[in-house]
Design an enzyme around this catalytic site. Sequence first.
Site, PDB file in Angstrom:
ATOM      1  N   GLY A  80      54.028  10.693  -0.033  1.00  0.00           N
ATOM      2  CA  GLY A  80      54.602  11.958  -0.493  1.00  0.00           C
ATOM      3  C   GLY A  80      54.147  13.131   0.334  1.00  0.00           C
ATOM      4  N   ASN A  81      54.468  14.320  -0.113  1.00  0.00           N
ATOM      5  CA  ASN A  81      54.027  15.525   0.594  1.00  0.00           C
ATOM      6  C   ASN A  81      53.692  16.615  -0.412  1.00  0.00           C
ATOM      7  OD1 ASN A  81      56.467  17.329   0.163  1.00  0.00           O
ATOM      8  ND2 ASN A  81      57.447  15.579   1.179  1.00  0.00           N
ATOM      9  N   ARG A  82      53.217  17.750   0.082  1.00  0.00           N
ATOM     10  CA  ARG A  82      52.636  18.764  -0.799  1.00  0.00           C
ATOM     11  C   ARG A  82      53.624  19.812  -1.292  1.00  0.00           C
ATOM     12  NH1 ARG A  82      46.802  20.080   1.606  1.00  0.00           N
ATOM     13  NH2 ARG A  82      47.380  22.101   0.755  1.00  0.00           N
ATOM     14  N   SER A  83      54.890  19.606  -1.065  1.00  0.00           N
ATOM     15  CA  SER A  83      55.855  20.605  -1.535  1.00  0.00           C
ATOM     16  C   SER A  83      55.770  20.755  -3.051  1.00  0.00           C
ATOM     17  CB  SER A  83      57.269  20.163  -1.139  1.00  0.00           C
ATOM     18  OG  SER A  83      58.211  20.998  -1.778  1.00  0.00           O
ATOM     19  N   ALA A 122      61.512  19.287   0.772  1.00  0.00           N
ATOM     20  CA  ALA A 122      60.692  18.736   1.855  1.00  0.00           C
ATOM     21  C   ALA A 122      60.991  17.240   1.914  1.00  0.00           C
ATOM     22  CB  ALA A 122      59.215  18.989   1.586  1.00  0.00           C
TER      23      ALA A 122
END
Length: 231
Positions: free
Chosen positions: A33-36, A101
């Site tokens: 995943g990512n931090r958006s 994102a």
Amino acid sequence: VQSEALRRTLEGVHVAISAGGTREPLDPVRFIGNRSSGKQGYALARVAAQRGARVTLVAGNTADLTTPAGVDLVRVGSAVELREAMHKVAADADVVVMAAAVADFRPLSLTGHKIKKTSADPDPIALTKNPDILVELVSARREGQVIVGFAAETGDETTSVLDYGRAKLHRKGCDLLVVNAVGDGKAFEQEDNAGWLLTREGAETPIPHGPKTQVASVVWDAVTARLTESQ
Ligand code: CTP
Ligand code: CA
């Protein structure tokens, strides 16, 4: 904000907005995943609804955000799910905004069961490219549809944030691109945002540092101007 409610400039306009980060599954319990946080996409949805638009918000993983009043929410997980949802919604939208994102890569294979640890060293994770949803939406664009992209950039020794933004706008083929400088605690997971709004004709407007709803207002003002022009 009361002044927003008085500017019903998006009455009768259907907008499709993606927000948040995608999660690319490795097995039934794990993902990349990512931090958006999704905050910028939600702010865009809230302001558009206040201005009278019909809003469909396609959200990946987000912080614990409240769905803005009057907004239709579609939940997605992976980039491939986001792609399918956006194509469906965009087919009926006057404006498309890709604030999500999207993971550039996903694990090549999805294991149907939980990956177990053994005494052996783990295998590396093989990745494959995700589709570029924004580029696809631009090629599928309806007559008069306005398409907006977002880019979070860090500059480096050879290229500035703005130069990366200009190149990205041309590569993607969208009408407007919001460029944010990231790094040093800027943009991600923050309430505030700042940057530039670039148009395909080459106009560059600085967006002052401020709340993400203010960035949203700048975007909707520019979108409204384009919708009016094309009528
Ligand atoms: N985007 C998309 N599909 C992808 C990747 C990005 O639709 N697979 C969209 C994002 O939602 C955003 C815009 O494209 O509106 C720019 O995303 P960004 O990650 O900055 O661009 P990339 O082309 O992936 O380039 P980079 O190598 O800088 O990540
Ligand atoms: Ca990317």
